[in-house]
Structure formats: structure tokens, C-alpha cells
Design a protein around this motif. Structure first.
Motif, PDB file in Angstrom:
ATOM      1  N   ALA A  38      -6.663   0.920  -5.221  1.00 30.39           N
ATOM      2  CA  ALA A  38      -6.222  -0.296  -4.527  1.00 30.39           C
ATOM      3  C   ALA A  38      -5.089  -0.965  -5.292  1.00 30.39           C
ATOM      4  O   ALA A  38      -5.024  -0.892  -6.512  1.00 30.39           O
ATOM      5  CB  ALA A  38      -7.387  -1.272  -4.384  1.00 30.39           C
TER       6      ALA A  38
ATOM      7  N   LYS B 112       1.568   5.039   0.960  1.00 29.50           N
ATOM      8  CA  LYS B 112       1.203   5.993   1.989  1.00 29.50           C
ATOM      9  C   LYS B 112       2.026   7.260   1.755  1.00 29.50           C
ATOM     10  O   LYS B 112       3.241   7.225   1.718  1.00 29.50           O
ATOM     11  CB  LYS B 112       1.474   5.438   3.380  1.00 29.50           C
ATOM     12  CG  LYS B 112       0.771   4.108   3.625  1.00 29.50           C
ATOM     13  CD  LYS B 112       0.536   3.882   5.079  1.00 29.50           C
ATOM     14  CE  LYS B 112       0.039   2.500   5.337  1.00 29.50           C
ATOM     15  NZ  LYS B 112      -1.320   2.239   5.095  1.00 29.50           N
TER      16      LYS B 112
ATOM     17  N   ALA C  94       0.835  -1.199   0.000  1.00 31.72           N
ATOM     18  CA  ALA C  94       0.000   0.000   0.000  1.00 31.72           C
ATOM     19  C   ALA C  94       0.865   1.243   0.000  1.00 31.72           C
ATOM     20  O   ALA C  94       1.887   1.297   0.658  1.00 31.72           O
ATOM     21  CB  ALA C  94      -0.919   0.001   1.217  1.00 31.72           C
TER      22      ALA C  94
ATOM     23  N   LEU D 134      -6.611  -7.867   9.816  1.00 35.68           N
ATOM     24  CA  LEU D 134      -6.984  -7.525   8.456  1.00 35.68           C
ATOM     25  C   LEU D 134      -8.379  -8.025   8.171  1.00 35.68           C
ATOM     26  O   LEU D 134      -8.902  -8.886   8.865  1.00 35.68           O
ATOM     27  CB  LEU D 134      -5.983  -8.087   7.444  1.00 35.68           C
ATOM     28  CG  LEU D 134      -5.996  -9.576   7.181  1.00 35.68           C
ATOM     29  CD1 LEU D 134      -5.609  -9.792   5.730  1.00 35.68           C
ATOM     30  CD2 LEU D 134      -4.973 -10.262   8.052  1.00 35.68           C
ATOM     31  N   ARG D 135      -8.983  -7.461   7.154  1.00 36.17           N
ATOM     32  CA  ARG D 135     -10.342  -7.820   6.768  1.00 36.17           C
ATOM     33  C   ARG D 135     -10.280  -8.973   5.775  1.00 36.17           C
ATOM     34  O   ARG D 135      -9.455  -8.988   4.880  1.00 36.17           O
ATOM     35  CB  ARG D 135     -11.013  -6.616   6.129  1.00 36.17           C
ATOM     36  CG  ARG D 135     -12.405  -6.914   5.619  1.00 36.17           C
ATOM     37  CD  ARG D 135     -13.067  -5.681   5.136  1.00 36.17           C
ATOM     38  NE  ARG D 135     -13.509  -4.995   6.353  1.00 36.17           N
ATOM     39  CZ  ARG D 135     -14.091  -3.825   6.362  1.00 36.17           C
ATOM     40  NH1 ARG D 135     -14.278  -3.164   5.259  1.00 36.17           N
ATOM     41  NH2 ARG D 135     -14.490  -3.279   7.496  1.00 36.17           N
TER      42      ARG D 135
ATOM     43  N   LYS E 133       1.953  -4.541   7.625  1.00 33.81           N
ATOM     44  CA  LYS E 133       1.034  -3.413   7.730  1.00 33.81           C
ATOM     45  C   LYS E 133       0.431  -3.036   6.390  1.00 33.81           C
ATOM     46  O   LYS E 133      -0.620  -2.439   6.324  1.00 33.81           O
ATOM     47  CB  LYS E 133       1.764  -2.221   8.342  1.00 33.81           C
ATOM     48  CG  LYS E 133       2.146  -2.463   9.772  1.00 33.81           C
ATOM     49  CD  LYS E 133       2.811  -1.260  10.376  1.00 33.81           C
ATOM     50  CE  LYS E 133       3.013  -1.522  11.839  1.00 33.81           C
ATOM     51  NZ  LYS E 133       4.335  -1.594  12.280  1.00 33.81           N
ATOM     52  N   GLU E 134       1.117  -3.381   5.315  1.00 38.39           N
ATOM     53  CA  GLU E 134       0.660  -2.962   3.996  1.00 38.39           C
ATOM     54  C   GLU E 134      -0.491  -3.807   3.455  1.00 38.39           C
ATOM     55  O   GLU E 134      -1.100  -3.427   2.476  1.00 38.39           O
ATOM     56  CB  GLU E 134       1.814  -3.015   2.987  1.00 38.39           C
ATOM     57  CG  GLU E 134       2.951  -2.073   3.314  1.00 38.39           C
ATOM     58  CD  GLU E 134       3.976  -2.693   4.264  1.00 38.39           C
ATOM     59  OE1 GLU E 134       3.926  -3.919   4.485  1.00 38.39           O
ATOM     60  OE2 GLU E 134       4.799  -1.958   4.796  1.00 38.39           O
TER      61      GLU E 134
ATOM     62  N   ASN F  66      -2.326  -6.051  14.337  1.00 39.42           N
ATOM     63  CA  ASN F  66      -2.477  -5.680  12.929  1.00 39.42           C
ATOM     64  C   ASN F  66      -3.485  -6.599  12.232  1.00 39.42           C
ATOM     65  O   ASN F  66      -3.131  -7.354  11.348  1.00 39.42           O
ATOM     66  CB  ASN F  66      -1.113  -5.742  12.227  1.00 39.42           C
ATOM     67  CG  ASN F  66      -1.158  -5.110  10.867  1.00 39.42           C
ATOM     68  OD1 ASN F  66      -1.978  -4.243  10.616  1.00 39.42           O
ATOM     69  ND2 ASN F  66      -0.296  -5.557   9.989  1.00 39.42           N
TER      70      ASN F  66
ATOM     71  N   ASP G  67      -4.136  -4.979   3.650  1.00 41.41           N
ATOM     72  CA  ASP G  67      -5.375  -4.576   4.311  1.00 41.41           C
ATOM     73  C   ASP G  67      -6.459  -5.654   4.292  1.00 41.41           C
ATOM     74  O   ASP G  67      -7.213  -5.788   5.240  1.00 41.41           O
ATOM     75  CB  ASP G  67      -5.946  -3.321   3.628  1.00 41.41           C
ATOM     76  CG  ASP G  67      -4.998  -2.145   3.739  1.00 41.41           C
ATOM     77  OD1 ASP G  67      -4.671  -1.755   4.859  1.00 41.41           O
ATOM     78  OD2 ASP G  67      -4.583  -1.630   2.682  1.00 41.41           O
ATOM     79  N   GLU G  68      -6.545  -6.383   3.176  1.00 40.71           N
ATOM     80  CA  GLU G  68      -7.632  -7.332   3.023  1.00 40.71           C
ATOM     81  C   GLU G  68      -7.167  -8.568   2.263  1.00 40.71           C
ATOM     82  O   GLU G  68      -6.257  -8.494   1.446  1.00 40.71           O
ATOM     83  CB  GLU G  68      -8.794  -6.705   2.228  1.00 40.71           C
ATOM     84  CG  GLU G  68      -9.419  -5.516   2.914  1.00 40.71           C
ATOM     85  CD  GLU G  68     -10.599  -4.933   2.150  1.00 40.71           C
ATOM     86  OE1 GLU G  68     -11.008  -5.511   1.113  1.00 40.71           O
ATOM     87  OE2 GLU G  68     -11.132  -3.917   2.602  1.00 40.71           O
TER      88      GLU G  68
ATOM     89  N   LYS H 122      -5.702   0.825  -0.725  1.00 41.09           N
ATOM     90  CA  LYS H 122      -5.863  -0.472  -0.059  1.00 41.09           C
ATOM     91  C   LYS H 122      -4.955  -1.478  -0.731  1.00 41.09           C
ATOM     92  O   LYS H 122      -4.761  -1.450  -1.950  1.00 41.09           O
ATOM     93  CB  LYS H 122      -7.297  -0.961  -0.198  1.00 41.09           C
ATOM     94  CG  LYS H 122      -8.284  -0.205   0.631  1.00 41.09           C
ATOM     95  CD  LYS H 122      -8.636  -1.023   1.802  1.00 41.09           C
ATOM     96  CE  LYS H 122      -9.744  -0.349   2.568  1.00 41.09           C
ATOM     97  NZ  LYS H 122      -9.770  -0.796   3.911  1.00 41.09           N
TER      98      LYS H 122
ATOM     99  N   ILE I 286      -4.807  -5.444  -1.348  1.00 42.78           N
ATOM    100  CA  ILE I 286      -5.726  -6.573  -1.312  1.00 42.78           C
ATOM    101  C   ILE I 286      -5.057  -7.772  -1.976  1.00 42.78           C
ATOM    102  O   ILE I 286      -4.496  -7.650  -3.063  1.00 42.78           O
ATOM    103  CB  ILE I 286      -7.030  -6.229  -2.063  1.00 42.78           C
ATOM    104  CG1 ILE I 286      -7.683  -4.991  -1.430  1.00 42.78           C
ATOM    105  CG2 ILE I 286      -7.982  -7.419  -2.080  1.00 42.78           C
ATOM    106  CD1 ILE I 286      -8.751  -4.354  -2.295  1.00 42.78           C
TER     107      ILE I 286
END
Length: 181
Positions: free
Chosen positions: A38, A4, A2, A106-107, A67-68, A104, A70-71, A12, A14
Motif C-alpha cells: 500500500a 498499476k 497507486a 472509495l472505501r 482513480k488512484e 469512482n 482507494d481508501e 492500495k 490510502i
């Protein structure tokens, strides 16, 4: 993974596991059109829950707070003959979740299609709620998709991308179906 920055909102990250070639090419289209929102990583081989469990089991980077990421998405069909696999699938997901640091989380998203992906493709054009339980039902859905996209065949990127361009209609039609369920 991801991005930043101080000027742009982060994209995001994914990671997608897929069940069949049509799910894979649809995900490739999503990767292309949503690249500004994304970063989508598509797993290199067919497979969902067990494939993900094996992939993440030995992945120390994943276990130690990536951390990068997310899902994680699982893109697959729900079919009657697979009904007995849910307990094992849940165990695989629990294993993946527990191997991840609690700091940390994640989804995890389950992108499930009823019976066959072609039903999702049909929703890109029309509201429909057919029964999909038998191979004949799946063939009927395939023919319905081919009415709208005559060149469609499983795993064909160009026809799948043309179908996917209508995803806003599919989202509306999918919501309509869910409200009636």
C-alpha cells in the motif's frame, strides 16, 4: 499514487487522517512495513472529520475521479465526552462521499480505539477488556502498556514501532474482544 503494472498487483492508495501523535506515529510504522502492499499518505496536520472535509472540499482532483485513491482512514479514539459529535461526524463523511464522483467510489475506514490508543497497544500483548471511561482508567491502561514496553510514551516513534511489530497478536486479540461484545 497507486502503482498499476502488468506484472505486479496494484498497491492500495490510502489517505490517513489522525487524531493524536500516537496515532500518527503508529500510521508511520504501518506505512513503512506495508510499503510493498500500500501507498499510505499521512495528512500533515492533526485532525479527523472536519480536517478531511476542509481538505477535500477544494480539491478538484479528488472530486473529479482520483482513480488512484482507494481508501480514506480516520484513526481516532472514541471517548464518552465525544459521544455528541457523531451526527456532525456523519455529516462530514457524507459531504466527503457526495463530493466524490459516483463512478469512482472509495472505501472509508474508521480506525477507532476505545477510550485511548493505548488500549489498542495493550492488545498487541494481551487479551484484555477493561472499562475505559475516566482519566484514571486511561492512566491504568498506559501503565499496563508500559509493563510490556517500559520506554513507551505518547508520540515516541521507536517505542510505538516496537509495539506495532506485534500487530498480528493485536488483530487476534481484537477479534477475540469483538466476538465477546
Amino acid at each position: 499514487m497507486a502503482r498499476k503494472t502488468g506484472f505486479l498487483s496494484p498497491r492500495k492508495a490510502i489517505y490517513v487522517f489522525w487524531e493524536g501523535e500516537s496515532e500518527e506515529v503508529y500510521t508511520k510504522y504501518l506505512k513503512k512495513i506495508f510499503s510493498n502492499k500500500a501507498t499510505i499518505f499521512i495528512h500533515g496536520e492533526k485532525g479527523t472529520f472536519h480536517t478531511a472535509k476542509s481538505y477535500f472540499r477544494g480539491n478538484k482532483r479528488f472530486q473529479n475521479n482520483v482513480k488512484e485513491l482507494d481508501e480514506i482512514w480516520f484513526f481516532f479514539d472514541t471517548e464518552i465526552e465525544k459521544g455528541g459529535q457523531w451526527e456532525e461526524n456523519i455529516r462530514c463523511l457524507s459531504n466527503i462521499i457526495s463530493s466524490r464522483s459516483k463512478r469512482n467510489p472509495l472505501r472509508i475506514r474508521l480506525l477507532m480505539t476505545t477510550g485511548c490508543i493505548e488500549y489498542w497497544f495493550l492488545l498487541h500483548y494481551e487479551r484484555s477488556a477493561p472499562a475505559i471511561a475516566t482519566p484514571a482508567d486511561k492512566d491504568r491502561i498506559m501503565k499496563s502498556v508500559q509493563i510490556h514496553m517500559p520506554s513507551y510514551k505518547k508520540g515516541d516513534y521507536d517505542s510505538t514501532a516496537s509495539i506495532a511489530e506485534h500487530y498480528p497478536t493485536a488483530l487476534r486479540n481484537g477479534k477475540w474482544i469483538l466476538e465477546r461484545a
